[in-house]
Design a protein around this motif. Sequence first.
Motif, PDB file in Angstrom:
ATOM      1  N   THR A  14       6.013 -13.033   8.229  1.00  0.00           N
ATOM      2  CA  THR A  14       5.821 -12.071   7.146  1.00  0.00           C
ATOM      3  C   THR A  14       6.090 -12.712   5.797  1.00  0.00           C
ATOM      4  O   THR A  14       6.881 -13.652   5.691  1.00  0.00           O
ATOM      5  CB  THR A  14       6.741 -10.841   7.311  1.00  0.00           C
ATOM      6  OG1 THR A  14       6.359  -9.846   6.353  1.00  0.00           O
ATOM      7  CG2 THR A  14       8.202 -11.163   7.133  1.00  0.00           C
ATOM      8  N   ASN A  16       6.598 -10.311   3.399  1.00  0.00           N
ATOM      9  CA  ASN A  16       7.022  -9.071   2.756  1.00  0.00           C
ATOM     10  C   ASN A  16       8.547  -8.905   2.891  1.00  0.00           C
ATOM     11  O   ASN A  16       9.060  -8.635   3.984  1.00  0.00           O
ATOM     12  CB  ASN A  16       6.284  -7.895   3.415  1.00  0.00           C
ATOM     13  CG  ASN A  16       6.553  -6.581   2.721  1.00  0.00           C
ATOM     14  OD1 ASN A  16       7.694  -6.259   2.412  1.00  0.00           O
ATOM     15  ND2 ASN A  16       5.504  -5.815   2.473  1.00  0.00           N
ATOM     16  N   LYS A  19       9.880  -5.476   4.346  1.00  0.00           N
ATOM     17  CA  LYS A  19       9.776  -5.361   5.799  1.00  0.00           C
ATOM     18  C   LYS A  19      10.832  -6.220   6.482  1.00  0.00           C
ATOM     19  O   LYS A  19      11.486  -5.783   7.440  1.00  0.00           O
ATOM     20  CB  LYS A  19       8.375  -5.802   6.249  1.00  0.00           C
ATOM     21  CG  LYS A  19       7.318  -4.762   5.967  1.00  0.00           C
ATOM     22  CD  LYS A  19       5.891  -5.302   6.088  1.00  0.00           C
ATOM     23  CE  LYS A  19       5.565  -5.867   7.441  1.00  0.00           C
ATOM     24  NZ  LYS A  19       4.094  -6.050   7.611  1.00  0.00           N
ATOM     25  N   GLU A  22      14.306  -4.648   6.481  1.00  0.00           N
ATOM     26  CA  GLU A  22      14.476  -3.542   7.433  1.00  0.00           C
ATOM     27  C   GLU A  22      14.478  -4.027   8.883  1.00  0.00           C
ATOM     28  O   GLU A  22      15.229  -3.517   9.711  1.00  0.00           O
ATOM     29  CB  GLU A  22      13.389  -2.478   7.207  1.00  0.00           C
ATOM     30  CG  GLU A  22      13.582  -1.775   5.870  1.00  0.00           C
ATOM     31  CD  GLU A  22      12.597  -0.635   5.637  1.00  0.00           C
ATOM     32  OE1 GLU A  22      11.896  -0.222   6.576  1.00  0.00           O
ATOM     33  OE2 GLU A  22      12.535  -0.157   4.486  1.00  0.00           O
ATOM     34  N   ILE A  23      13.653  -5.023   9.179  1.00  0.00           N
ATOM     35  CA  ILE A  23      13.635  -5.550  10.548  1.00  0.00           C
ATOM     36  C   ILE A  23      14.956  -6.260  10.846  1.00  0.00           C
ATOM     37  O   ILE A  23      15.548  -6.093  11.927  1.00  0.00           O
ATOM     38  CB  ILE A  23      12.434  -6.516  10.750  1.00  0.00           C
ATOM     39  CG1 ILE A  23      11.121  -5.749  10.710  1.00  0.00           C
ATOM     40  CG2 ILE A  23      12.594  -7.327  12.030  1.00  0.00           C
ATOM     41  CD1 ILE A  23      10.729  -5.034  11.991  1.00  0.00           C
ATOM     42  N   GLU A  68       4.146  -7.656  12.352  1.00  0.00           N
ATOM     43  CA  GLU A  68       4.240  -6.207  12.199  1.00  0.00           C
ATOM     44  C   GLU A  68       3.209  -5.733  11.199  1.00  0.00           C
ATOM     45  O   GLU A  68       2.978  -6.402  10.182  1.00  0.00           O
ATOM     46  CB  GLU A  68       5.661  -5.897  11.709  1.00  0.00           C
ATOM     47  CG  GLU A  68       6.006  -4.447  11.728  1.00  0.00           C
ATOM     48  CD  GLU A  68       6.347  -3.940  10.358  1.00  0.00           C
ATOM     49  OE1 GLU A  68       5.465  -3.976   9.464  1.00  0.00           O
ATOM     50  OE2 GLU A  68       7.496  -3.513  10.184  1.00  0.00           O
ATOM     51  N   THR A  70       2.041  -2.222   9.113  1.00  0.00           N
ATOM     52  CA  THR A  70       2.385  -0.832   8.810  1.00  0.00           C
ATOM     53  C   THR A  70       1.277  -0.201   7.983  1.00  0.00           C
ATOM     54  O   THR A  70       0.849  -0.772   6.976  1.00  0.00           O
ATOM     55  CB  THR A  70       3.734  -0.770   8.077  1.00  0.00           C
ATOM     56  OG1 THR A  70       4.751  -1.177   8.997  1.00  0.00           O
ATOM     57  CG2 THR A  70       4.060   0.641   7.623  1.00  0.00           C
ATOM     58  N   THR A 115       3.770   2.099  12.295  1.00  0.00           N
ATOM     59  CA  THR A 115       4.127   0.687  12.415  1.00  0.00           C
ATOM     60  C   THR A 115       3.747   0.199  13.804  1.00  0.00           C
ATOM     61  O   THR A 115       4.084   0.831  14.805  1.00  0.00           O
ATOM     62  CB  THR A 115       5.651   0.486  12.220  1.00  0.00           C
ATOM     63  OG1 THR A 115       5.983   0.803  10.864  1.00  0.00           O
ATOM     64  CG2 THR A 115       6.058  -0.966  12.495  1.00  0.00           C
ATOM     65  N   ARG A 178       9.033   2.601  11.357  1.00  0.00           N
ATOM     66  CA  ARG A 178       9.483   1.262  11.788  1.00  0.00           C
ATOM     67  C   ARG A 178      10.617   1.387  12.798  1.00  0.00           C
ATOM     68  O   ARG A 178      10.673   0.635  13.771  1.00  0.00           O
ATOM     69  CB  ARG A 178       9.935   0.470  10.551  1.00  0.00           C
ATOM     70  CG  ARG A 178      10.393  -0.949  10.836  1.00  0.00           C
ATOM     71  CD  ARG A 178      10.467  -1.806   9.579  1.00  0.00           C
ATOM     72  NE  ARG A 178       9.150  -2.088   9.058  1.00  0.00           N
ATOM     73  CZ  ARG A 178       8.658  -1.590   7.918  1.00  0.00           C
ATOM     74  NH1 ARG A 178       9.397  -0.820   7.148  1.00  0.00           N
ATOM     75  NH2 ARG A 178       7.434  -1.860   7.525  1.00  0.00           N
TER      76      ARG A 178
END
Length: 192
Positions: A14, A16, A19, A22-23, A68, A70, A115, A178
Amino acid sequence: MKNAKAAPQLLFLTGNAGKLREIQAALPEVRAWDVDLPEIQSVDPRRVIEAKLLEATRLLPGQRLMVEDTSLSLDALGGLPGPLIKWFIADGSLGLEGLADVAAARGNLQARATTWIGLLEPSATGLSLRFFEGTVRGRIVRPVGQSGFGWDPIFQPEGADKTFAQMTPEEKTRFSMRSLALDALRKAWEHG
Ligand SMILES: O=P(O)(O)OP(=O)(O)OP(=O)(O)OC[C@H]1O[C@@H](n2cnc3c(O)ncnc32)[C@H](O)[C@@H]1O
């Protein structure tokens, strides 16, 4: 520990930061791999995720990899922009205000956020590819709130009276698509 086999080399492809944050809050063992891979265009996020994972595993064989996607789908637009949301809210495009205007003008504020997580892992027979999904419904409102990222300011999940961007990270986790996708992934890990 149930997740022990997940540590430590699960690479999340990623670029981002929102994201990733949060992951990693849910799966601290995840490491980011910000690699620029060609992204195919499709309204099916699984096809986009699969293509990315296969390209990545060619570059870095033998690694456990995660991608991922979304999406935000407006009922007022027959489910668009969906996975194309990034281009709709990019600078110089429709933007958050514009999307909220469209939903209001069409008299339908209903939307869903989804997601998809794709996990590619080496297996005894070659490669194992699994998908995990989480969806929440909500409504599109005029942009409000400062937290979060992306389209958080215009999405108010069902059961909440504020947008994701008005929530603390913990509150967003409670309502987020998510979190549901991550729950599905954790359940699969628990069951081997
Ligand atoms: O490198 P990758 O992981 O592909 O990052 P991306 O930003 O391209 O990621 P997506 O295609 O999944 O995201 C589409 C858009 O939706 C935004 N987005 C993703 N998750 C979000 C969330 O939880 N809340 C608000 N916006 C989100 C994101 O910032 C993009 O503008």
